[in-house]
Design a protein around this motif. Structure first.
Motif, mmCIF file in Angstrom:
data_model
loop_
_atom_site.group_PDB
_atom_site.id
_atom_site.type_symbol
_atom_site.label_atom_id
_atom_site.label_comp_id
_atom_site.label_asym_id
_atom_site.label_seq_id
_atom_site.Cartn_x
_atom_site.Cartn_y
_atom_site.Cartn_z
ATOM 1 N N SER A 35 0.857 -1.187 0.000
ATOM 2 C CA SER A 35 0.000 0.000 0.000
ATOM 3 C C SER A 35 0.888 1.231 0.000
ATOM 4 O O SER A 35 2.045 1.200 0.452
ATOM 5 C CB SER A 35 -0.903 0.012 1.229
ATOM 6 O OG SER A 35 -0.128 0.219 2.403
ATOM 7 N N ALA A 87 0.605 3.768 1.804
ATOM 8 C CA ALA A 87 0.908 4.170 3.183
ATOM 9 C C ALA A 87 2.093 3.375 3.723
ATOM 10 O O ALA A 87 3.003 3.930 4.361
ATOM 11 C CB ALA A 87 -0.313 3.985 4.075
ATOM 12 N N GLU A 88 2.109 2.091 3.461
ATOM 13 C CA GLU A 88 3.235 1.280 3.912
ATOM 14 C C GLU A 88 4.525 1.742 3.226
ATOM 15 O O GLU A 88 5.587 1.816 3.856
ATOM 16 C CB GLU A 88 2.995 -0.199 3.608
ATOM 17 C CG GLU A 88 4.139 -1.096 4.102
ATOM 18 C CD GLU A 88 3.911 -2.566 3.826
ATOM 19 O OE1 GLU A 88 2.737 -2.967 3.602
ATOM 20 O OE2 GLU A 88 4.905 -3.317 3.837
ATOM 21 N N ALA A 126 5.796 4.843 4.914
ATOM 22 C CA ALA A 126 6.432 4.539 6.204
ATOM 23 C C ALA A 126 7.824 3.947 6.000
ATOM 24 O O ALA A 126 8.791 4.331 6.667
ATOM 25 C CB ALA A 126 5.549 3.580 7.005
#
Lengths: 119, 294
Positions: free
Chosen positions: B227, B229-230, B233
């Protein structure tokens, strides 16, 4: 050495009228419905799933647990009791991770899980 | 009785290496023949010309040990206990100084390779296989840009090359043999960029994808989308100069994640991993931008 994590029954839970507030010094961004939070003070990057991201968005210091649960009910079509339990748990987790402004003692942290949550 | 006089000796300079990295000019003065050959093997492909370098290093043998003394711009002094330490400390100091010289670039701790004219980044924890996977992919048609530092211009999304020697901590698995031109130090193996089996990509090129590497002992190689978002991060966790950028660097990671294909590769066998990376990227370069097929 870190203390062992408390079980969910041991963690103090926020009362439903508690107004969680994000720490001002944490940076976050939203991408494809998920939020990434950077906590430089503790040297950790957090990735929140969509439901936790919605709760994080609502942690503005103005909305209560009840208010936030209402948003969850609308977004995910779940019953209010489930939503309130989930919001309570996520807010407790965010507190444990140090991402929220510490709560004052006067704002009740209800230790009785079953008595604190009402529809 | 004659009074003893301290005579200050000046090391004769045997070798001078001028480097040009990300537009920065660096000159290394070396008074030790072995050290100069070591540095040339490591940075030979980064050589350039300049009159007044922005950074200057002096390297000489320590007088009472087998180590080396590194002096930066006539000020900071580092002591390297051996040849491996020399390269490590010089590289570390150079990396910090390059970030200060080029704060507009977003520095990622990543390997960078060229594939069909676009840049691919490999990101993994230290010891996670970045350099070894880089070495493997150079046998699969990828071009070499860098094995551990990948600065990106966030405006153009171009990745800049840093083709110093590939640094391995141990011998790579078969069939990726080491060339005879390697340099072994006390702790590492260095493959000069001139000895890679593929081409060098020296000009900056646009980023296409990021592959996050994970070791999966005993597992077959598997590659999947992550994703965004991952990806943000993971990218942020590997950013070296986050605070030099907007939003404490988070904006940069977000932009890179949005504008590139982000994949996670779990592998045990290096040949299997390299073949899977090549096949997947080849499919993605030709087909749709989204990895819905994975």
């Amino acid at each position: 050495m870190k203390e062992p994590a408390k079980s969910i029954q041991e963690q103090p839970l926020p009362a439903i009228d508690y107004r969680p507030e994000r720490r001002a010094d944490v940076k976050f961004c939203k991408i494809d419905g998920e939020i990434v939070v950077v906590d430089r003070r503790n040297g950790v990057v957090h990735q929140l799933n969509p439901a936790a991201s919605l709760i994080w968005d609502c942690c503005d210091g103005q909305s209560t647990i009840t208010d936030i649960a209402g948003h969850l009910v609308t977004a995910y079509e779940v019953d209010r009791k489930t939503a309130t339990m989930d919001v309570t748990k996520v807010v407790a987790d965010l507190h444990r991770l140090g991402l929220l402004v510490p709560s004052h003692k006067e704002e009740t942290m209800d230790r009785t899980r079953s008595a604190g949550i009402q529809d | 009785m004659p009074v003893p006089v301290l005579v200050k000796t000046v090391d004769p300079i045997f070798y001078e290496i001028t480097l040009r990295i990300f537009g920065c000019t660096i000159r290394v003065h070396c008074s030790d023949e072995y050290a100069s050959s070591l540095l040339l093997a490591n940075y030979g492909s980064c050589q350039g010309r300049c009159k007044d370098p922005q950074l200057t290093y002096f390297v000489r043998r320590a007088r009472h040990s087998s180590g080396f003394i590194i002096t930066t711009n006539g000020r900071n002094t580092l002591f390297a206990r051996d040849d491996g330490d020399l390269l490590f400390l010089l590289e570390k100091d150079l990396t910090i100084n390059l970030q200060m010289q080029q704060p507009r670039l977003y520095f990622l701790h990543a390997a960078a390779l060229e594939f069909n004219g676009r840049a691919i980044l490999l990101i993994a924890p230290s010891g996670g296989g970045k350099s070894t996977t880089t070495w493997g992919l150079l046998h699969e048609g990828f071009g070499y840009m860098s094995d551990e530092l990948a600065p990106i211009c966030l405006d153009t999304m171009k990745v800049y090359a840093y083709p110093h020697a590939i640094c391995l901590k141990s011998n790579p698995p078969l069939p990726y043999y080491l060339p005879h031109q390697i340099v072994r130090t006390s702790s590492t193996i260095h493959i000069p960029a001139t000895a890679v089996p593929s081409r060098l990509q020296l000009d900056p090129i646009r980023l296409f994808g990021v592959v996050f590497l994970e070791r999966g002992y005993g597992q077959s190689a598997n590659i999947a989308s992550v994703s965004k978002a991952e990806a943000v991060a993971r990218l942020y966790a590997n950013t070296l100069n986050a605070l030099a950028h907007q939003g404490e660097g988070l904006d940069g990671s977000e932009k890179i994640a949005r504008k590139s294909i982000c994949l996670r590769l779990t592998f045990d066998s290096l040949p299997e991993a390299c073949a899977l990376i090549r096949k997947t990227l080849g499919h993605l370069r030709e087909g749709p931008r989204k990895c819905s097929a994975l």
